[in-house]
Design a protein around this motif. Structure first.
Motif, mmCIF file in Angstrom:
data_model
loop_
_atom_site.group_PDB
_atom_site.id
_atom_site.type_symbol
_atom_site.label_atom_id
_atom_site.label_comp_id
_atom_site.label_asym_id
_atom_site.label_seq_id
_atom_site.Cartn_x
_atom_site.Cartn_y
_atom_site.Cartn_z
ATOM 1 N N LEU A 210 6.537 11.149 43.030
ATOM 2 C CA LEU A 210 4.850 11.390 44.168
ATOM 3 C C LEU A 210 4.963 12.628 44.382
ATOM 4 N N PRO A 211 5.082 14.023 44.383
ATOM 5 C CA PRO A 211 4.556 14.754 44.762
ATOM 6 C C PRO A 211 3.384 15.647 43.867
ATOM 7 N N TYR A 212 3.696 14.434 42.129
ATOM 8 C CA TYR A 212 3.356 15.636 41.293
ATOM 9 C C TYR A 212 2.516 14.402 40.345
ATOM 10 N N ILE A 213 2.287 13.194 41.550
ATOM 11 C CA ILE A 213 0.630 12.307 41.310
ATOM 12 C C ILE A 213 -0.377 12.358 41.928
ATOM 13 N N SER A 214 -1.332 12.458 40.541
ATOM 14 C CA SER A 214 -2.593 12.313 41.740
ATOM 15 C C SER A 214 -3.891 11.661 41.354
ATOM 16 N N ASP A 215 -3.418 10.955 40.491
ATOM 17 C CA ASP A 215 -3.729 9.442 39.349
ATOM 18 C C ASP A 215 -3.465 7.709 39.907
ATOM 19 N N LYS A 216 -4.486 7.235 40.796
ATOM 20 C CA LYS A 216 -4.169 6.140 41.490
ATOM 21 C C LYS A 216 -3.373 4.720 41.062
ATOM 22 N N HIS A 217 -3.911 5.097 39.933
ATOM 23 C CA HIS A 217 -2.828 3.780 38.874
ATOM 24 C C HIS A 217 -1.297 4.494 38.582
ATOM 25 N N GLU A 218 -1.259 6.142 38.950
ATOM 26 C CA GLU A 218 -0.057 5.867 38.096
ATOM 27 C C GLU A 218 0.528 5.940 39.716
ATOM 28 N N ASN A 219 0.390 6.249 40.910
ATOM 29 C CA ASN A 219 0.818 6.414 42.335
ATOM 30 C C ASN A 219 1.367 4.705 42.481
#
Length: 231
Positions: A210-219
């Motif tokens: 989670l700390p490395y995700i900025s993309d909405k779909h990935e989150n």
């Protein structure tokens, strides 16, 4: 890292360590990415690959030291993760607390693992598969390799981040991943430590993404995956 045919590792050819930077050069491997290989593979070739990967992990499990876990390792990492996330999502905060409170009591295998054994970290070259991009883990166990594989086969992480994959290949890869996942799960559910430790380590693994995700779909993928795991 010990070669385990048909799995290999590119040879380290040069190591440079100095005050400003450290790096190493590795052998160049000409091969295919996971999707190019898997979408054209036959059923028998796919079954062999799955059996080989299961055998590879089983071998590492057999040579592991099965012992009680050091709870301090997991508590320390969970607290550090809590600080990194600074998460307002109530569900995620509750999961972080459970990582501290519900550490499995079963003995757990301590042994070799790749650390990031996803399909994006494999090169398919003829009848050989090369593992690349090894990752240090705060906890070394072959179970980590199962966790990372199911990050792909169960939750389709590599498919999500592979933006260049054509729709027809993606659909076939979904079928392959589902088939792979059933075989993988059935192979390891027989171990009495598998279920409690798999769930715990997979929850840890997904939260650490989670700390490395900025993309909405990935989150969304990670949060939805977390919803399927019971601690």
């Amino acid at each position: 890292f010990i070669n385990h045919p048909p799995f290999f590792v590119p040879e380290v050819q040069n190591i440079v360590v100095d005050a400003d930077s450290s790096f190493f050069d590795m052998e160049y491997i000409a091969g295919e990415k996971y999707s190019d290989y898997l979408v054209r593979t036959t059923k028998s070739e796919l079954d062999k690959l799955i059996s080989d990967i299961i055998s590879y992990i089983e071998t590492n499990l057999i040579h592991s030291d099965i012992k009680k876990p050091d709870h301090a390792i997991f508590i320390k990492k969970a607290i550090a993760l809590k600080g990194e996330l600074n998460e307002s999502n109530i569900q995620v905060k509750a999961l972080l607390e459970r990582l501290i409170e519900k550490i499995p009591t079963h003995p757990v295998p301590h042994g070799y693992c790749h650390g990031d054994l996803t399909f994006s970290n494999m090169i398919f070259s003829g009848d050989k598969v090369y593992f690349i991009d090894f990752l240090d883990s705060f906890f070394d166990s072959p179970l980590i390799d199962i966790v990372k594989l199911r990050q792909d086969t169960c939750f389709y992480w590599t498919l999500l981040i592979d933006s260049e994959l054509e729709a027809n290949k993606r659909n076939k890869m979904l079928q392959i991943m589902r088939y792979f996942d059933v075989r993988l799960y059935q192979a390891f559910e027989k171990f009495n430590y598998f279920q409690p430790w798999y769930n715990y380590l997979q929850c840890f693994n997904l939260l650490r993404i989670l700390p490395y995700i900025s993309d909405k779909h990935e989150n969304e993928l990670v949060v939805n995956a977390l919803n399927t795991i019971k601690l």
